[in-house]
Design an enzyme around this catalytic site. Structure first.
Site, PDB file in Angstrom:
ATOM      1  N   LYS A 208     -62.872 -61.850  22.947  1.00 32.28           N
ATOM      2  CA  LYS A 208     -61.645 -61.557  23.715  1.00 32.28           C
ATOM      3  C   LYS A 208     -60.420 -62.299  23.185  1.00 32.28           C
ATOM      4  CE  LYS A 208     -63.552 -59.380  27.496  1.00 32.28           C
ATOM      5  NZ  LYS A 208     -63.395 -58.766  28.767  1.00 32.28           N
TER       6      LYS A 208
ATOM      7  N   LYS B 157     -64.783 -51.885  30.095  1.00 30.12           N
ATOM      8  CA  LYS B 157     -63.605 -51.458  30.857  1.00 30.12           C
ATOM      9  C   LYS B 157     -62.343 -51.586  30.024  1.00 30.12           C
ATOM     10  CE  LYS B 157     -64.999 -53.665  34.934  1.00 30.12           C
ATOM     11  NZ  LYS B 157     -64.677 -55.053  35.029  1.00 30.12           N
TER      12      LYS B 157
ATOM     13  N   LYS C 239     -70.420 -52.064  22.908  1.00 33.99           N
ATOM     14  CA  LYS C 239     -70.789 -52.011  24.334  1.00 33.99           C
ATOM     15  C   LYS C 239     -69.718 -51.253  25.126  1.00 33.99           C
ATOM     16  CE  LYS C 239     -69.651 -55.234  27.328  1.00 33.99           C
ATOM     17  NZ  LYS C 239     -69.477 -55.205  28.780  1.00 33.99           N
TER      18      LYS C 239
HETATM   19  P1  ATP Z   1     -64.494 -55.993  30.407  1.00 37.03           P
HETATM   20  O1  ATP Z   1     -64.676 -54.841  29.525  1.00 37.03           O
HETATM   21  O2  ATP Z   1     -63.214 -55.955  31.177  1.00 37.03           O
HETATM   22  O3  ATP Z   1     -64.834 -57.299  29.761  1.00 37.03           O
HETATM   23  P2  ATP Z   1     -67.048 -55.636  31.486  1.00 37.03           P
HETATM   24  O4  ATP Z   1     -67.198 -54.183  31.764  1.00 37.03           O
HETATM   25  O5  ATP Z   1     -67.723 -56.173  30.287  1.00 37.03           O
HETATM   26  O6  ATP Z   1     -65.530 -55.856  31.539  1.00 37.03           O
HETATM   27  P3  ATP Z   1     -67.721 -56.507  34.200  1.00 37.03           P
HETATM   28  O7  ATP Z   1     -67.268 -55.207  34.681  1.00 37.03           O
HETATM   29  O8  ATP Z   1     -67.254 -57.688  34.943  1.00 37.03           O
HETATM   30  O9  ATP Z   1     -67.439 -56.679  32.650  1.00 37.03           O
HETATM   31  O10 ATP Z   1     -69.294 -56.515  34.167  1.00 37.03           O
HETATM   32  C1  ATP Z   1     -69.984 -56.411  35.339  1.00 37.03           C
HETATM   33  C2  ATP Z   1     -71.454 -56.313  35.101  1.00 37.03           C
HETATM   34  O11 ATP Z   1     -71.783 -55.122  34.406  1.00 37.03           O
HETATM   35  C3  ATP Z   1     -72.061 -57.457  34.275  1.00 37.03           C
HETATM   36  O12 ATP Z   1     -73.310 -57.787  34.821  1.00 37.03           O
HETATM   37  C4  ATP Z   1     -72.209 -56.856  32.913  1.00 37.03           C
HETATM   38  O13 ATP Z   1     -73.248 -57.463  32.164  1.00 37.03           O
HETATM   39  C5  ATP Z   1     -72.547 -55.418  33.253  1.00 37.03           C
HETATM   40  N1  ATP Z   1     -72.105 -54.526  32.186  1.00 37.03           N
HETATM   41  C6  ATP Z   1     -70.825 -54.329  31.782  1.00 37.03           C
HETATM   42  N2  ATP Z   1     -70.795 -53.439  30.777  1.00 37.03           N
HETATM   43  C7  ATP Z   1     -72.087 -53.066  30.545  1.00 37.03           C
HETATM   44  C8  ATP Z   1     -72.704 -52.151  29.626  1.00 37.03           C
HETATM   45  N3  ATP Z   1     -71.988 -51.474  28.749  1.00 37.03           N
HETATM   46  N4  ATP Z   1     -74.039 -51.991  29.686  1.00 37.03           N
HETATM   47  C9  ATP Z   1     -74.784 -52.670  30.595  1.00 37.03           C
HETATM   48  N5  ATP Z   1     -74.262 -53.552  31.473  1.00 37.03           N
HETATM   49  C10 ATP Z   1     -72.933 -53.751  31.457  1.00 37.03           C
END
Ligand code: ATP
Ligand code: LTN
Length: 345
Positions: free
Chosen positions: A128, A212, A209
């Site tokens: 990040k 968001k 991955k």
């Molecule tokens: P950002 O992209 O803003 O960093 P994020 O999507 O990685 O956000 P969160 O939305 O806070 O982060 O993640 C919430 C939960 O969802 C966490 O437990 C994270 O491990 C899970 N998660 C997020 N993206 C994935 C993915 N692509 N596959 C599986 N689990 C996910």
């Protein structure tokens, strides 16, 4: 030291394991968030003593991306999605992180016992901060706030997607160091990662991955939980696969593996069953099957979300009750940490 050797581990035999987890209101929740985190919370909710949080303080670490008016609405939306996905508000504590001051307060105490080098090693911080001219102290300190979230509730289990395992391990290290320096204070948590759906990849780029922040910039990256059917269809049918014609199971490309993984996670079909089903078929058939399974998964969530969104006062009341219940538990742990350090009234 194992979790049950800490003095905080006063759970009577047969008590439900304590769970804490959270999602940032930093964008629209997507299929990865659902399969990696939310769904496993829902599935095990009645066997565990759960605290589920909308971690809004984590969503302000990149100030350039903060939209103050939108953030409050996003926090409500994420909470409503917890309930729409099936979290029972009577049996689980659900609240917004910034409504319980103890999270920020414990973070300061843990900041003072956590070596800076541990934070620079976090891969989320590295990715990040990459390419940015300046990053906030909060972005580096993010995992200490996350450790506070978890430790405040004497948590045993933290159900998360695979990308968060490093942060949970760091939480254990932070707790162990504090316990070592100032006496047994914190219980040591463990990460729990689902068997399928722990790492859903982007539809437009299966090497990355689903996230968001990327989805904010790229229209075909993710399927969001509240997307209309037409948008979901466009995203899935344009998913990146490879130049072969038929579904290949041996040495499948990253894009095909991702589609098969999503099918396995949404329908429960094993890879052998999927191999039989798609034997000799093309990628169009595979994508159609994924589309069908995803629509079926999301339809009930979207319907319940619409009901909840129509009564914001009720949602606020549930979150206020959740914050009261969380505060009571968090205050006890914070006091224990303050006592250990010789601060506090
Ligand atoms: P950002 O992209 O803003 O960093 P994020 O999507 O990685 O956000 P969160 O939305 O806070 O982060 O993640 C919430 C939960 O969802 C966490 O437990 C994270 O491990 C899970 N998660 C997020 N993206 C994935 C993915 N692509 N596959 C599986 N689990 C996910
Ligand atoms: N960093 C997490 C969100 C998060 C979290 C938590 C997850 C903040 N505090 C405590 C589990 C437990 C992420 O997924 N980006």
């Amino acid at each position: 030291m194992s979790p049950d050797q800490t003095p905080a581990a006063g759970q009577p035999d047969g008590a439900r394991p304590r769970v804490f987890s959270g999602i940032q209101p930093s964008g629209d929740l997507h299929l990865g968030t659902y399969l990696g985190a939310l769904r496993q919370w829902v599935e095990a909710q009645h066997e565990r003593d759960n605290v589920f949080c909308v971690v809004d303080l984590h969503a302000i670490t990149v100030p350039e991306d903060v939209d103050p008016a939108g953030l409050r609405a996003k926090s409500r939306e994420v909470a409503a999605l917890y309930f729409a996905a099936g979290i029972d508000p009577d049996d689980n504590v659900v609240f917004v992180q910034s409504h319980v001051r103890e999270h920020a307060e414990l973070t300061w105490l843990l900041n003072c016992t956590t070596p800076l080098g541990w934070l620079y090693r976090m891969t989320q911080f590295k990715s990040k901060s990459e390419g940015r001219e300046s990053v906030s102290t909060g972005l580096l300190d993010y995992p200490v706030l996350q450790a506070s979230d978890i430790l405040l509730y004497d948590t045993d289990l933290v159900p998360v997607g695979e990308d968060q395992v490093q942060h949970i391990e760091l939480t254990r290290d932070i707790a162990t160091r504090f316990n070592h320096l100032f006496g047994e204070t914190f219980r040591l948590p463990k990460a729990v990662v689902p068997k399928s759906g722990a790492r859903v990849m982007g539809f437009d780029d299966p090497e990355t991955k689903m996230s968001k922040s990327i989805a904010r910039e790229r229209d075909r990256h993710a399927v969001h939980l509240l997307d209309p059917e037409s948008k979901i269809k466009k995203t899935i049918m344009s998913a990146v696969t490879d130049s072969e014609r038929e579904v290949r199971f041996e040495h499948a490309s990253a894009g095909v593996k991702n589609l098969l993984g999503i099918l396995n996670a949404t329908t429960g079909e094993t890879y052998e069953q999927l191999a039989d089903r798609f034997d000799g078929k093309g990628y169009g058939d595979l994508k159609k099957a994924v589309l069908e399974a995803v629509l079926e998964t999301l339809a009930p969530i979207q319907a319940r979300y619409q009901e909840l969104a129509s009564d914001p006062a009720e949602l606020d009341a549930i979150l206020a009750r959740g914050a009261d219940r969380a505060r009571e538990r968090a205050a006890r742990t914070l006091e224990r940490a303050q006592r250990a350090l010789g601060v506090g009234a």
